[in-house]
Design an enzyme around this catalytic site. Sequence first.
Site, PDB file in Angstrom:
ATOM      1  NE  ARG A   1      50.110 106.227 -57.884  1.00  0.00           N
ATOM      2  CZ  ARG A   1      50.015 107.077 -56.867  1.00  0.00           C
ATOM      3  NH1 ARG A   1      49.256 108.149 -56.964  1.00  0.00           N
ATOM      4  NH2 ARG A   1      50.686 106.871 -55.751  1.00  0.00           N
TER       5      ARG A   1
ATOM      6  CE1 TYR B   1      46.013 110.597 -62.111  1.00  0.00           C
ATOM      7  CE2 TYR B   1      46.915 112.402 -60.817  1.00  0.00           C
ATOM      8  CZ  TYR B   1      46.070 111.320 -60.930  1.00  0.00           C
ATOM      9  OH  TYR B   1      45.264 110.970 -59.884  1.00  0.00           O
TER      10      TYR B   1
ATOM     11  CG  ASP C   1      39.727 104.436 -64.326  1.00  0.00           C
ATOM     12  OD1 ASP C   1      38.681 104.601 -64.973  1.00  0.00           O
ATOM     13  OD2 ASP C   1      39.868 104.823 -63.160  1.00  0.00           O
TER      14      ASP C   1
ATOM     15  CB  VAL D   1      31.539 104.962 -49.672  1.00  0.00           C
ATOM     16  CG1 VAL D   1      31.069 105.279 -48.273  1.00  0.00           C
ATOM     17  CG2 VAL D   1      33.001 105.357 -49.846  1.00  0.00           C
ATOM     18  CB  ALA D   2      26.750 103.170 -51.558  1.00  0.00           C
TER      19      ALA D   2
ATOM     20  CD  GLU E   1      34.200 100.253 -49.391  1.00  0.00           C
ATOM     21  OE1 GLU E   1      35.040  99.951 -50.238  1.00  0.00           O
ATOM     22  OE2 GLU E   1      34.238 101.345 -48.759  1.00  0.00           O
TER      23      GLU E   1
ATOM     24  CG  ASP F   1      30.555  92.901-104.966  1.00  0.00           C
ATOM     25  OD1 ASP F   1      29.746  93.552-105.653  1.00  0.00           O
ATOM     26  OD2 ASP F   1      30.969  93.283-103.842  1.00  0.00           O
ATOM     27  CE1 TYR F   2      35.850  98.087-109.194  1.00  0.00           C
ATOM     28  CE2 TYR F   2      34.294  99.682-108.292  1.00  0.00           C
ATOM     29  CZ  TYR F   2      35.541  99.371-108.811  1.00  0.00           C
ATOM     30  OH  TYR F   2      36.496 100.349-108.926  1.00  0.00           O
TER      31      TYR F   2
ATOM     32  CG  ASP G   1      31.110  93.736 -99.934  1.00  0.00           C
ATOM     33  OD1 ASP G   1      30.777  93.693-101.135  1.00  0.00           O
ATOM     34  OD2 ASP G   1      30.803  94.671 -99.177  1.00  0.00           O
TER      35      ASP G   1
HETATM   36  C1  GDG Z   1      36.552 105.451 -58.575  1.00  0.00           C
HETATM   37  C2  GDG Z   1      35.241 105.975 -59.176  1.00  0.00           C
HETATM   38  C3  GDG Z   1      34.173 103.813 -58.544  1.00  0.00           C
HETATM   39  C4  GDG Z   1      37.478 106.344 -48.521  1.00  0.00           C
HETATM   40  N1  GDG Z   1      37.919 107.019 -47.468  1.00  0.00           N
HETATM   41  C5  GDG Z   1      38.774 106.227 -46.807  1.00  0.00           C
HETATM   42  C6  GDG Z   1      38.851 105.026 -47.465  1.00  0.00           C
HETATM   43  N2  GDG Z   1      38.048 105.117 -48.523  1.00  0.00           N
HETATM   44  C7  GDG Z   1      37.833 104.054 -49.520  1.00  0.00           C
HETATM   45  C8  GDG Z   1      36.413 103.609 -49.536  1.00  0.00           C
HETATM   46  C9  GDG Z   1      36.295 103.044 -50.941  1.00  0.00           C
HETATM   47  C10 GDG Z   1      37.249 103.920 -51.752  1.00  0.00           C
HETATM   48  O1  GDG Z   1      38.111 104.536 -50.823  1.00  0.00           O
HETATM   49  C11 GDG Z   1      36.505 105.009 -52.508  1.00  0.00           C
HETATM   50  O2  GDG Z   1      35.851 104.426 -53.607  1.00  0.00           O
HETATM   51  P1  GDG Z   1      34.633 105.118 -54.370  1.00  0.00           P
HETATM   52  O3  GDG Z   1      34.024 104.126 -55.255  1.00  0.00           O
HETATM   53  O4  GDG Z   1      33.682 105.617 -53.354  1.00  0.00           O
HETATM   54  O5  GDG Z   1      35.221 106.376 -55.166  1.00  0.00           O
HETATM   55  P2  GDG Z   1      36.541 106.762 -56.081  1.00  0.00           P
HETATM   56  O6  GDG Z   1      37.760 106.819 -55.265  1.00  0.00           O
HETATM   57  O7  GDG Z   1      36.169 108.033 -56.742  1.00  0.00           O
HETATM   58  O8  GDG Z   1      36.705 105.583 -57.161  1.00  0.00           O
HETATM   59  C12 GDG Z   1      34.074 105.337 -58.439  1.00  0.00           C
HETATM   60  C13 GDG Z   1      35.553 103.330 -58.130  1.00  0.00           C
HETATM   61  O9  GDG Z   1      36.568 104.012 -58.825  1.00  0.00           O
HETATM   62  C14 GDG Z   1      35.710 101.825 -58.374  1.00  0.00           C
HETATM   63  O10 GDG Z   1      35.518 101.500 -59.707  1.00  0.00           O
HETATM   64  O11 GDG Z   1      33.216 103.255 -57.668  1.00  0.00           O
HETATM   65  O12 GDG Z   1      32.859 105.766 -59.004  1.00  0.00           O
HETATM   66  O13 GDG Z   1      35.167 107.394 -59.086  1.00  0.00           O
HETATM   67  O14 GDG Z   1      36.736 101.717 -51.011  1.00  0.00           O
HETATM   68  O15 GDG Z   1      36.200 102.672 -48.489  1.00  0.00           O
HETATM   69  N3  GDG Z   1      39.618 104.004 -47.044  1.00  0.00           N
HETATM   70  C15 GDG Z   1      40.370 104.190 -45.941  1.00  0.00           C
HETATM   71  N4  GDG Z   1      40.369 105.371 -45.264  1.00  0.00           N
HETATM   72  C16 GDG Z   1      39.588 106.400 -45.662  1.00  0.00           C
HETATM   73  O16 GDG Z   1      39.610 107.455 -45.024  1.00  0.00           O
HETATM   74  N5  GDG Z   1      41.125 103.202 -45.476  1.00  0.00           N
END
Ligand code: GDG
Length: 732
Positions: free
Chosen positions: A16, A94, A148, A384-385, A387, A505-506, A687
């Site tokens: 994308r 996809y 990806d 998310v963790a 963030e 060498d062979y 080689d």
């Molecule tokens: C793939 C891999 C890897 C979520 N809800 C809302 C929102 N979000 C944002 C979060 C975060 C992103 O979306 C989700 O990222 P994750 O890493 O949690 O998961 P995947 O989408 O599965 O991403 C994953 C990632 O690629 C990066 O390499 O970590 O393991 O599966 O940024 O904040 N953002 C908004 N509204 C929402 O409701 N604006």
Amino acid sequence: MSVRKDPKKLLIVSNRLPLSVIKKNGRIEFKKSAGGLSTAVSSLKDTYNLTWIGWPGIANEDLTAADKRKITKEFKAQNLIPVFLTKSQIERFYDGYSNDSIWPLFHYFQYLASYSDKNWNGYQQVNKLFAKQVIKNADEDSTIWVHDYQLMLLPGMIRTSLPDSSIGFFLHIPFPSYELFRLLPKGQEILKGILGADLIGFHIYDYVRHFLSSIYRGLGLRHTFGSLVYKDRLVNVDAFPIGIDYDKFANAHKSERVKKQLEVLEGHYKDKTIILSVDRLDYTKGILNRLEAFEILLKKYPQYRRKVNLIVIAVPSRIGVEIYRQLRGEVETTISRINGAYGTVDWTPISYQYKNLPFSEVAALFIRSDIALLTPLRDGMNLVAKEYVASKQNRPGALILSEMTGASDELPEAITVNPNDINSIVDATVNAMKPSTKSQVAELKKIQQRLKNYDVYAWAEDFISSIDETKKVQSQKSHKLIGEESLAKIIRNFKKADKRLILLDYDGTLRNFTSDHTSRKNSPTQKIKKTLINLCKNKNTKVCVVSGRPKEMLDKWFADLPVSLAAEHGGWIKNDGEWSRQDIFWRDYHSQVLDLMNKYSERTPGSTVEVKDFSLVWHYRNVSSELANVRSANLINKLSEVLEGSEFEVHSGSKVIEVKAKDTHKGTVVDDLMAQYKPDFTLAIGDDYTDEDMFRSLPDDGYGIKVGLRETDARYQVTSVDEVIKLLAKLA
Ligand code: GDG
């Protein structure tokens, strides 16, 4: 961040684009997608001349020719290049191979993975369409960064058309253990596709390990500290844990919109403990597990009822796919059930939103929530963790994180849970509601510093500079490769000389290796024979085939040719028609070594023992890689013990372990023939490690040529057997 004067071209390729196209009431509209990747990449605009290639998010059938022109034009202004796809291509590439085969399997949901040739063909076809656009838009010095699991064939395809290009590949999802990976039909093609890249990146070392073990067990390729040679090109594999846009989240609490949103939350959830769950609605995210845990918590600990709220944000994802529709149904039924059973007139235990919220709302939730409950069953990283932690500036907050996420490797301060152990999620949540605010803030501060240091910008810079670094090492390694000038010089000196000696060498030099060293397929081709005959036509050119093979085999292959032969690494020499031999005395070492090798052969399916006059060889080319690794290391140890202090030594060669006398080596052949012929031109080509003895024995003005890119004492290197034959043909 360094700013280049003459920015280098960087091509980003992902399924994308950061801009999606939607069609409303017959009109084209553009929608920004604000993922971590687009944030990271947009930061590279200052440093690079950036172009992004990807699918615009809408099927061809929904677009008119005029729409496409409009999209292409609008995209061009933003340096985006669309790859247009038909509905059936999207379905096969996809929804099909990417999301029905790879996604479930790579996340360890083997039972959900399905395969079809139709989907595989679609995957190949779309990867080719992407390759076409890349090739059209890449310059000689472009850096190409492919992202990806949807585009794993792409690096290989680009490499075929642009052999010298700089390609990086990053996988955003886990790379599974080989035992899972091997289930994937066409898995080897996928590995070879990825290996087209110069640098291959994963989030954490576990995925690196799995990938390296897969290419070893699937393709027989060994690595040293993550570096390997594939098709004579150095490839580096490493972990680059993706970061977040740290400042954006850390500064969110200052934004007016976020403040307003916070007020809403404070008003609504006054004195309540908020547990937050945010993910795409995907079966890998373990949303049902956390709902179940929350239900048990309410049942087992009634004291928390009316005091705690779970807020579930589920972002719609792959909505056309049946399994995702089912999951949505299950999540919503479970939430209704819990709310129905435990809710009261003035308290609803779970608040649920199935939508993509604006950033200000997500940020406010991160800031206000007391606990983030993230329990994926598998997750490449989980942004998310990170963030959530970054958003907590001077505010307490507990992070409960599944140990099945990449992020859990980087966040050891989090409360980790096994998402399959529901009771452990319940206990962790209860505990998280207890600890003191102070200690939580201190823990969060520690993590924040790390997240700030390696944010998404640092991550992208690190990855791209590591591609550059890999290219640099490649060119250092290839500085011995024969170029036109050196070749012309060798030919000039060859022609000028009065007496010439050529030592060849062979196996691996004149003939490629086969899986069975005894097979007829190893015999010299007509082309090899003709080249050797032509070389020997000049009476002043002496050619000697110097091999580790027994003399009977060399006689069978070369007796009718005017070449000299050295068998068993010089143990036997046939010069002017007669074989003569070196004297060696095995004493009882022969039986000891042979017994050991036989014992190992019996226990190691696929291995064989070869008894030669001057050496004993344990062949393990057909043994499965992992077993071969263990058994060969053990055998070397045992043999070294037996031979300690003797005049025999153990050599580990290409899928062979050989025991021979220290004095029997190919260098003695060079010495003997040099003494006899006194040539003024000497050339040796080989080689493997046994040929290094030849190279070391050459006179200062002699030419040694190594086949392959491994370390060598030879003056020059070529990359293939074909090149050797071409070179000899030129001399002839
Ligand atoms: C793939 C891999 C890897 C979520 N809800 C809302 C929102 N979000 C944002 C979060 C975060 C992103 O979306 C989700 O990222 P994750 O890493 O949690 O998961 P995947 O989408 O599965 O991403 C994953 C990632 O690629 C990066 O390499 O970590 O393991 O599966 O940024 O904040 N953002 C908004 N509204 C929402 O409701 N604006």
